[in-house]
Design an enzyme around this catalytic site. Structure first.
Site, PDB file in Angstrom:
ATOM      1  N   ASN A 125      -7.619  -2.657  14.257  1.00  0.00           N
ATOM      2  CA  ASN A 125      -8.987  -3.043  13.875  1.00  0.00           C
ATOM      3  C   ASN A 125      -9.003  -4.226  12.902  1.00  0.00           C
ATOM      4  O   ASN A 125      -9.999  -4.494  12.258  1.00  0.00           O
ATOM      5  CB  ASN A 125      -9.735  -1.840  13.271  1.00  0.00           C
ATOM      6  CG  ASN A 125      -9.049  -1.306  12.013  1.00  0.00           C
ATOM      7  OD1 ASN A 125      -8.066  -1.879  11.550  1.00  0.00           O
ATOM      8  ND2 ASN A 125      -9.577  -0.233  11.460  1.00  0.00           N
TER       9      ASN A 125
ATOM     10  N   ASP B 175       0.813  -1.220   0.000  1.00  0.00           N
ATOM     11  CA  ASP B 175       0.000   0.000   0.000  1.00  0.00           C
ATOM     12  C   ASP B 175       0.845   1.268   0.000  1.00  0.00           C
ATOM     13  O   ASP B 175       2.068   1.216   0.161  1.00  0.00           O
ATOM     14  CB  ASP B 175      -0.961  -0.013   1.204  1.00  0.00           C
ATOM     15  CG  ASP B 175      -0.271  -0.405   2.502  1.00  0.00           C
ATOM     16  OD1 ASP B 175       0.972  -0.399   2.552  1.00  0.00           O
ATOM     17  OD2 ASP B 175      -0.971  -0.715   3.475  1.00  0.00           O
TER      18      ASP B 175
ATOM     19  N   GLU C 151      -9.665  -1.931   5.290  1.00  0.00           N
ATOM     20  CA  GLU C 151     -10.343  -1.634   6.550  1.00  0.00           C
ATOM     21  C   GLU C 151     -11.558  -2.558   6.728  1.00  0.00           C
ATOM     22  O   GLU C 151     -11.993  -3.213   5.767  1.00  0.00           O
ATOM     23  CB  GLU C 151     -10.814  -0.169   6.531  1.00  0.00           C
ATOM     24  CG  GLU C 151      -9.683   0.859   6.417  1.00  0.00           C
ATOM     25  CD  GLU C 151      -8.982   1.126   7.750  1.00  0.00           C
ATOM     26  OE1 GLU C 151      -8.984   0.269   8.632  1.00  0.00           O
ATOM     27  OE2 GLU C 151      -8.426   2.240   7.889  1.00  0.00           O
TER      28      GLU C 151
ATOM     29  N   HIS D 154      -7.124  -4.524  10.178  1.00  0.00           N
ATOM     30  CA  HIS D 154      -6.844  -4.262   8.765  1.00  0.00           C
ATOM     31  C   HIS D 154      -5.540  -4.905   8.324  1.00  0.00           C
ATOM     32  O   HIS D 154      -4.598  -5.038   9.102  1.00  0.00           O
ATOM     33  CB  HIS D 154      -6.941  -2.768   8.417  1.00  0.00           C
ATOM     34  CG  HIS D 154      -5.817  -1.902   8.881  1.00  0.00           C
ATOM     35  ND1 HIS D 154      -5.996  -0.871   9.781  1.00  0.00           N
ATOM     36  CD2 HIS D 154      -4.515  -1.870   8.547  1.00  0.00           C
ATOM     37  CE1 HIS D 154      -4.838  -0.260   9.973  1.00  0.00           C
ATOM     38  NE2 HIS D 154      -3.927  -0.847   9.240  1.00  0.00           N
TER      39      HIS D 154
HETATM   40  C1  GLP Z   1      -0.456   0.518   8.506  1.00  0.00           C
HETATM   41  C2  GLP Z   1      -0.107  -0.352   7.300  1.00  0.00           C
HETATM   42  C3  GLP Z   1      -0.366  -1.799   7.573  1.00  0.00           C
HETATM   43  C4  GLP Z   1       0.266  -2.210   8.895  1.00  0.00           C
HETATM   44  C5  GLP Z   1      -0.375  -1.404  10.008  1.00  0.00           C
HETATM   45  C6  GLP Z   1       0.152  -1.763  11.390  1.00  0.00           C
HETATM   46  O1  GLP Z   1      -1.787   0.849   8.560  1.00  0.00           O
HETATM   47  N1  GLP Z   1      -0.837   0.036   6.135  1.00  0.00           N
HETATM   48  O2  GLP Z   1       0.166  -2.586   6.510  1.00  0.00           O
HETATM   49  O3  GLP Z   1       0.090  -3.571   9.128  1.00  0.00           O
HETATM   50  O4  GLP Z   1      -0.090  -0.035   9.759  1.00  0.00           O
HETATM   51  O5  GLP Z   1       1.337  -1.080  11.624  1.00  0.00           O
HETATM   52  P1  GLP Z   1       2.312  -1.309  12.833  1.00  0.00           P
HETATM   53  O6  GLP Z   1       3.132  -2.493  12.452  1.00  0.00           O
HETATM   54  O7  GLP Z   1       3.128  -0.063  12.873  1.00  0.00           O
HETATM   55  O8  GLP Z   1       1.495  -1.525  14.022  1.00  0.00           O
END
Ligand code: GLP
Length: 242
Positions: A135, A67, A142, A137
């Site tokens: 949440n 993404d 989402e 995702h």
């Molecule tokens: C972002 C990314 C996700 C990732 C999430 C959790 O939203 N788009 O791919 O898994 O954050 O991030 P973290 O690993 O910093 O908790």
């Protein structure tokens, strides 16, 4: 779904890093699906170390990222393009042409999604690395995203924007939209490795492990995949009765 319980983030990063590293050794022209966020940083550090110790080479490795934010420039330090360069690509011998990160300008949203989706249609990802949002995702899919969804432009939830605020000066700077690989494309990967550590992920892990499959909790779709490894730690599993 295989769950590997590690002591902490460091051990989880080593375990997940070794899965990727061994896979690169076995198949030097492997196709990797890569993730951003804090969770995979330790994995990337381990891969850089293995590269420096000449255990692996990225010469023939191809990558597809999950993404990217919409509305910030790629050169911006908060872009996922910069993140990947800073945390992995600039430290290994990957070829620029083998790196794929979705990118959408506000003027060409649909075309950008179609282009990335077409690329993914032609590709078989050997291992997809994932983090997980609080949440549930995955990528930026989402809650309520259909499981058949392909690459699309997502309106980020307030929760996700709040969670990602720490990388920006203020909430106003956090983009409201992103381009993300869809759930259908994530599920096409031959193998999926999800890393989730720390107490902030405890609710999400409890829900994931409950095995209920629902679009309300996007990561639950992974129960429908044949080869998923969840690398996690004691804190993330603290709400799961053993
Ligand atoms: C972002 C990314 C996700 C990732 C999430 C959790 O939203 N788009 O791919 O898994 O954050 O991030 P973290 O690993 O910093 O908790």
């Amino acid at each position: 779904m295989e769950i590997i319980k590690c002591k902490d983030y460091k051990e989880a990063s080593k375990v997940a890093g070794d899965i990727l590293s061994h896979a690169i050794q076995e198949k030097p022209d492997i196709v990797l699906g890569l993730a951003t966020g804090s969770s995979p940083i330790g994995i990337y550090q381990n891969l850089i170390e293995d590269y420096e110790n000449k255990k692996i080479s990225f010469e023939n490795v191809k990558t597809y990222n999950l993404d990217e934010y919409v509305g910030i420039n790629r050169d911006c330090p908060q872009s996922y393009y910069s993140f990947m360069n800073d945390h992995l690509f600039h430290h290994v011998n990957i070829k620029k042409e083998n790196v794929h990160i979705p990118y959408a300008t506000p003027k060409a949203l649909e075309e950008s999604c179609q282009k990335y989706s077409d690329e993914l249609d032609k590709t078989v990802v050997d291992i997809q690395l994932l983090g997980i949002g609080a949440n549930g995702h995955i990528g930026f899919n989402e809650p309520k995203t259909p499981f058949e969804q392909k690459t699309f432009i997502v309106e980020l939830t307030d929760k996700t924007r709040q969670d990602n605020k720490r990388f920006f000066n203020s909430i106003d700077e956090v983009p409201t939209k992103a381009i993300t690989m869809g759930i259908a494309e994530i599920m096409k990967a031959k193998k999926i490795v999800l890393i989730a550590t720390g107490k902030n992920k405890a609710e999400a892990m409890k829900r994931l492990i409950s095995k209920e499959v629902t679009t309300d909790f996007p990561a639950s779709v992974l129960h429908l995949h044949q080869d998923v490894v969840v690398v996690t730690d004691e804190e993330a599993l603290s709400l799961v009765s053993q």
